[in-house]
Motif scaffolding. Structure first.
Motif, mmCIF file in Angstrom:
data_model
loop_
_atom_site.group_PDB
_atom_site.id
_atom_site.type_symbol
_atom_site.label_atom_id
_atom_site.label_comp_id
_atom_site.label_asym_id
_atom_site.label_seq_id
_atom_site.Cartn_x
_atom_site.Cartn_y
_atom_site.Cartn_z
ATOM 1 N N ILE A 54 0.810 -1.227 0.005
ATOM 2 C CA ILE A 54 0.121 0.052 0.048
ATOM 3 C C ILE A 54 0.902 1.462 -0.042
ATOM 4 N N ILE A 55 1.791 1.258 0.966
ATOM 5 C CA ILE A 55 2.860 2.377 0.878
ATOM 6 C C ILE A 55 3.395 2.990 -0.344
ATOM 7 N N ASN A 56 3.834 1.809 -1.146
ATOM 8 C CA ASN A 56 4.496 1.976 -2.484
ATOM 9 C C ASN A 56 3.623 2.028 -3.578
ATOM 10 N N SER A 57 2.196 2.163 -3.333
ATOM 11 C CA SER A 57 1.322 1.976 -4.620
ATOM 12 C C SER A 57 1.026 3.510 -4.692
ATOM 13 N N PRO A 58 1.099 3.942 -6.107
ATOM 14 C CA PRO A 58 0.718 5.241 -6.466
ATOM 15 C C PRO A 58 -0.805 5.264 -6.365
ATOM 16 N N ILE A 59 -1.468 4.144 -6.300
ATOM 17 C CA ILE A 59 -2.911 4.335 -6.378
ATOM 18 C C ILE A 59 -3.602 4.479 -4.886
ATOM 19 N N MET A 60 -2.886 3.514 -4.103
ATOM 20 C CA MET A 60 -3.343 3.427 -2.834
ATOM 21 C C MET A 60 -2.636 4.074 -1.870
ATOM 22 N N SER A 61 -1.471 4.598 -1.937
ATOM 23 C CA SER A 61 -0.656 5.053 -0.730
ATOM 24 C C SER A 61 -1.451 6.240 0.148
ATOM 25 N N TRP A 62 -2.358 6.968 -0.771
ATOM 26 C CA TRP A 62 -3.135 8.080 0.122
ATOM 27 C C TRP A 62 -3.847 7.489 1.332
ATOM 28 N N LEU A 63 -4.259 6.208 1.435
ATOM 29 C CA LEU A 63 -5.016 5.414 2.299
ATOM 30 C C LEU A 63 -4.057 5.686 3.744
ATOM 31 N N HIS A 64 -2.709 5.083 3.525
ATOM 32 C CA HIS A 64 -1.826 5.204 4.580
ATOM 33 C C HIS A 64 -1.685 6.635 5.151
ATOM 34 N N SER A 65 -1.683 7.517 4.344
ATOM 35 C CA SER A 65 -1.593 9.021 4.851
ATOM 36 C C SER A 65 -2.638 9.575 5.505
ATOM 37 N N LEU A 66 -3.952 9.001 5.070
ATOM 38 C CA LEU A 66 -4.993 9.514 5.595
ATOM 39 C C LEU A 66 -5.642 8.537 6.828
ATOM 40 N N LEU A 67 -5.281 7.312 6.851
ATOM 41 C CA LEU A 67 -5.925 6.716 7.834
ATOM 42 C C LEU A 67 -5.010 5.881 8.740
ATOM 43 N N GLY A 68 -3.659 5.997 8.100
ATOM 44 C CA GLY A 68 -2.568 5.055 9.002
ATOM 45 C C GLY A 68 -2.659 3.500 8.328
ATOM 46 N N VAL A 69 -1.729 2.907 9.102
ATOM 47 C CA VAL A 69 -1.425 1.554 8.473
ATOM 48 C C VAL A 69 -2.779 0.815 8.839
ATOM 49 N N GLN A 70 -3.283 0.822 10.404
ATOM 50 C CA GLN A 70 -4.471 -0.151 10.669
ATOM 51 C C GLN A 70 -5.803 0.532 9.863
ATOM 52 N N GLY A 71 -5.792 1.699 9.799
ATOM 53 C CA GLY A 71 -7.177 2.280 9.005
ATOM 54 C C GLY A 71 -7.301 1.963 7.767
ATOM 55 N N ALA A 72 -6.014 2.026 6.955
ATOM 56 C CA ALA A 72 -5.781 1.663 5.699
ATOM 57 C C ALA A 72 -6.527 0.169 5.332
ATOM 58 N N SER A 73 -5.874 -0.762 6.514
ATOM 59 C CA SER A 73 -6.328 -2.109 6.336
ATOM 60 C C SER A 73 -7.799 -2.350 6.590
ATOM 61 N N TYR A 74 -8.346 -1.677 7.680
ATOM 62 C CA TYR A 74 -9.843 -1.708 7.996
ATOM 63 C C TYR A 74 -10.582 -1.292 6.736
ATOM 64 N N ALA A 75 -10.105 -0.331 6.040
ATOM 65 C CA ALA A 75 -10.823 0.364 4.608
ATOM 66 C C ALA A 75 -10.798 -0.840 3.643
ATOM 67 N N ILE A 76 -9.717 -1.445 3.430
ATOM 68 C CA ILE A 76 -9.548 -2.378 2.385
ATOM 69 C C ILE A 76 -10.389 -3.624 2.772
#
Length: 168
Positions: A54-76
């Motif tokens: 997720i961190i390295n993805s140009p499509i999905m990296s915003w999830l980590h910036s916005l929600l953090g590691v666990q929040g991004a995982s919850y969203a996915i």
């Protein structure tokens, strides 16, 4: 070209080939995968496991910036469980057959882009790409088959109507 909704007919993918068709096997295999992987996204273990992708993805990296590691995982995880639900309902409702298959296909299109953005996919000691590492490269390669299963369901779920063919 304008595409009208009335140009397409939605159907339950496996209806055309009988209730025990291979498409039913694909649908229910995808359901198991999305439920299992989706539920796992609510664990710290899985959140940390997918973080490099997720961190390295140009499509999905915003999830980590916005929600953090666990929040991004919850969203996915929520999206994956929603995909499973759409696939399940799609066994009974034609429009959900197409929706679930489209959601599934989109998931695997996105994960296959990780081949281009995740460090360590190409195995340098074997000469680099196309030689891929066991992790993460070979882990991602399975998504080619899952994308094909998703597209098979999608293409069978959406049929162009004869009156809609060739019109714009």
């Amino acid at each position: 070209m304008n595409v009208r909704v009335d140009q397409f007919r939605f159907q339950i993918a496996e209806r055309g080939a009988g209730p025990l068709s291979s498409l039913a096997l694909l649908r229910w295999a995808l359901v198991v995968i999305f439920i299992w992987f989706g539920a796992m996204k609510f664990t710290v273990y899985e959140a940390n496991g997918i973080a490099p992708f997720i961190i390295n993805s140009p499509i999905m990296s915003w999830l980590h910036s916005l929600l953090g590691v666990q929040g991004a995982s919850y969203a996915i995880g929520a999206l994956e469980l929603s995909t499973a639900a759409a696939l399940i309902i799609g066994a009974f409702q034609p429009v959900f057959s197409a929706l679930g298959a489209a959601m599934s296909a989109a998931t695997y299109v996105i994960t296959l882009t990780f081949f281009l953005s995740t460090p360590g996919v190409a195995e340098a000691t074997a000469g680099g790409f196309p030689a891929i590492s066991a992790l993460p490269g070979q882990f991602l390669l399975k998504d080619v088959v899952l994308l094909a299963a998703s597209l098979s369901l999608l293409l069978t779920s959406v049929q162009a109507t004869k009156s809609g063919v060739g019109k714009s």
